[in-house]
Write a protein that holds these residues in place. Structure first.
Motif, PDB file in Angstrom:
ATOM      1  N   GLY A 232       0.791  -1.194  -0.038  1.00 21.72           N
ATOM      2  CA  GLY A 232      -0.056  -0.020   0.066  1.00 21.72           C
ATOM      3  C   GLY A 232       1.048   1.302   0.075  1.00 21.72           C
ATOM      4  N   SER A 233       1.924   1.212   0.634  1.00 24.14           N
ATOM      5  CA  SER A 233       2.855   2.624   0.815  1.00 24.14           C
ATOM      6  C   SER A 233       3.566   2.688  -0.606  1.00 24.14           C
ATOM      7  CB  SER A 233       3.812   2.242   2.020  1.00 24.14           C
ATOM      8  OG  SER A 233       4.756   1.410   1.587  1.00 24.14           O
ATOM      9  N   LEU A 234       3.915   1.413  -1.192  1.00 23.89           N
ATOM     10  CA  LEU A 234       4.393   1.745  -2.397  1.00 23.89           C
ATOM     11  C   LEU A 234       3.336   2.134  -3.578  1.00 23.89           C
ATOM     12  CD1 LEU A 234       6.752  -1.551  -2.894  1.00 23.89           C
ATOM     13  CD2 LEU A 234       7.253   0.832  -2.499  1.00 23.89           C
ATOM     14  N   PHE A 235       2.090   1.548  -3.575  1.00 17.87           N
ATOM     15  CA  PHE A 235       1.051   2.046  -4.387  1.00 17.87           C
ATOM     16  C   PHE A 235       0.868   3.867  -4.262  1.00 17.87           C
ATOM     17  CE2 PHE A 235      -3.386   2.932  -5.222  1.00 17.87           C
ATOM     18  CZ  PHE A 235      -3.558   2.447  -6.587  1.00 17.87           C
ATOM     19  N   LYS A 236       0.759   4.173  -2.887  1.00 14.87           N
ATOM     20  CA  LYS A 236       0.606   5.482  -2.756  1.00 14.87           C
ATOM     21  C   LYS A 236       1.600   6.323  -3.100  1.00 14.87           C
ATOM     22  CE  LYS A 236      -2.572   5.184   1.318  1.00 14.87           C
ATOM     23  NZ  LYS A 236      -2.685   5.699   2.718  1.00 14.87           N
ATOM     24  N   LEU A 237       2.850   5.796  -2.942  1.00 15.21           N
ATOM     25  CA  LEU A 237       4.197   6.480  -3.557  1.00 15.21           C
ATOM     26  C   LEU A 237       3.936   6.692  -4.986  1.00 15.21           C
ATOM     27  CD1 LEU A 237       6.911   7.465  -2.558  1.00 15.21           C
ATOM     28  CD2 LEU A 237       7.791   5.382  -3.014  1.00 15.21           C
ATOM     29  N   GLU A 238       4.035   5.417  -5.712  1.00 10.77           N
ATOM     30  CA  GLU A 238       3.692   5.640  -7.100  1.00 10.77           C
ATOM     31  C   GLU A 238       2.612   6.551  -7.502  1.00 10.77           C
ATOM     32  OE1 GLU A 238       4.294   4.384 -11.127  1.00 10.77           O
ATOM     33  OE2 GLU A 238       5.500   4.086  -9.244  1.00 10.77           O
ATOM     34  N   LYS A 239       1.581   6.639  -6.887  1.00 14.07           N
ATOM     35  CA  LYS A 239       0.446   7.855  -7.198  1.00 14.07           C
ATOM     36  C   LYS A 239       0.854   8.852  -6.833  1.00 14.07           C
ATOM     37  CE  LYS A 239      -2.576   4.953  -8.867  1.00 14.07           C
ATOM     38  NZ  LYS A 239      -2.400   4.703 -10.436  1.00 14.07           N
ATOM     39  N   GLY A 240       1.691   9.083  -5.957  1.00 17.13           N
ATOM     40  CA  GLY A 240       2.390  10.661  -5.654  1.00 17.13           C
ATOM     41  C   GLY A 240       3.261  11.026  -6.716  1.00 17.13           C
ATOM     42  N   LEU A 241       4.052  10.002  -6.952  1.00 17.84           N
ATOM     43  CA  LEU A 241       5.147  10.515  -8.328  1.00 17.84           C
ATOM     44  C   LEU A 241       4.389  10.878  -9.447  1.00 17.84           C
ATOM     45  CD1 LEU A 241       7.500   7.923  -7.629  1.00 17.84           C
ATOM     46  CD2 LEU A 241       8.005  10.304  -7.050  1.00 17.84           C
ATOM     47  N   GLU A 242       3.230  10.259  -9.625  1.00 19.72           N
ATOM     48  CA  GLU A 242       2.478  10.429 -10.864  1.00 19.72           C
ATOM     49  C   GLU A 242       2.046  11.791 -10.712  1.00 19.72           C
ATOM     50  OE1 GLU A 242      -0.625   7.836 -11.560  1.00 19.72           O
ATOM     51  OE2 GLU A 242       0.954   6.220 -11.940  1.00 19.72           O
ATOM     52  N   LYS A 243       1.367  12.205  -9.815  1.00 23.03           N
ATOM     53  CA  LYS A 243       0.976  13.504  -9.364  1.00 23.03           C
ATOM     54  C   LYS A 243       1.782  14.610  -8.997  1.00 23.03           C
ATOM     55  CE  LYS A 243      -3.456  11.612  -7.895  1.00 23.03           C
ATOM     56  NZ  LYS A 243      -4.493  11.477  -6.588  1.00 23.03           N
ATOM     57  N   GLY A 244       3.046  14.287  -8.585  1.00 25.40           N
ATOM     58  CA  GLY A 244       4.127  15.308  -8.180  1.00 25.40           C
ATOM     59  C   GLY A 244       3.807  15.834  -6.957  1.00 25.40           C
ATOM     60  N   LYS A 245       3.039  15.097  -5.998  1.00 24.83           N
ATOM     61  CA  LYS A 245       2.882  15.628  -4.655  1.00 24.83           C
ATOM     62  C   LYS A 245       3.861  15.251  -3.600  1.00 24.83           C
ATOM     63  CE  LYS A 245      -2.216  15.071  -4.774  1.00 24.83           C
ATOM     64  NZ  LYS A 245      -3.170  14.214  -3.912  1.00 24.83           N
TER      65      LYS A 245
END
Length: 131
Positions: free
Chosen positions: A106-119
């Motif tokens: 889950g933490s990797l999934f959120k990290l991946e999504k954060g990198l996509e959004k630049g957050k």
């Protein structure tokens, strides 16, 4: 991987751009002393292939993953090494993106999504170390 993190190990992954390979290690201890070290095989890191996380690693950044027993949370962070001083004699790691979750995946999934959004989930965290 999750079992090792729950035992107090820290996952650290970097990319070797010359041979196009990810290198990782599970480290038990802190920045001053290492009590245990287990180098990971290339196939142990296959879950990172074809991700934005891997793209960032090949750009010179590092993946750090830890587990906080008190909060029962996994933290995955992309950090970048920076230097200070007139001769770059001090180095520190600056958080680029960080995520928290109750599972490692889950933490990797959120990290991946954060990198996509630049957050940025966490403000910059500096750890100064003399070279």
């Amino acid at each position: 991987m999750e079992e090792y993190l729950k035992k107090g190990y820290k996952l650290s992954v970097v990319a070797d751009r010359q041979i196009n390979r990810l290198n990782g290690a599970l480290i038990l201890g802190d920045s001053l002393s290492i009590e245990g070290l287990e180098e990971l095989k290339e196939e142990d890191l296959d879950f990172l292939l074809d991700t934005n996380i891997a793209d960032n690693l090949y750009k010179g950044k590092t993946l750090i993953a830890t587990y906080n027993l008190e909060q029962n949370l996994f933290t995955s962070s992309i950090v970048e090494r920076k230097y200070n001083g007139p001769y770059n004699e001090e180095s520190y790691y600056e958080n680029v993106v960080s995520s928290l979750a109750t599972t490692f995946a889950g933490s990797l999934f959120k990290l991946e999504k954060g990198l996509e959004k630049g957050k940025k989930y966490v403000k910059c965290n500096r750890q100064v170390r003399k070279m």
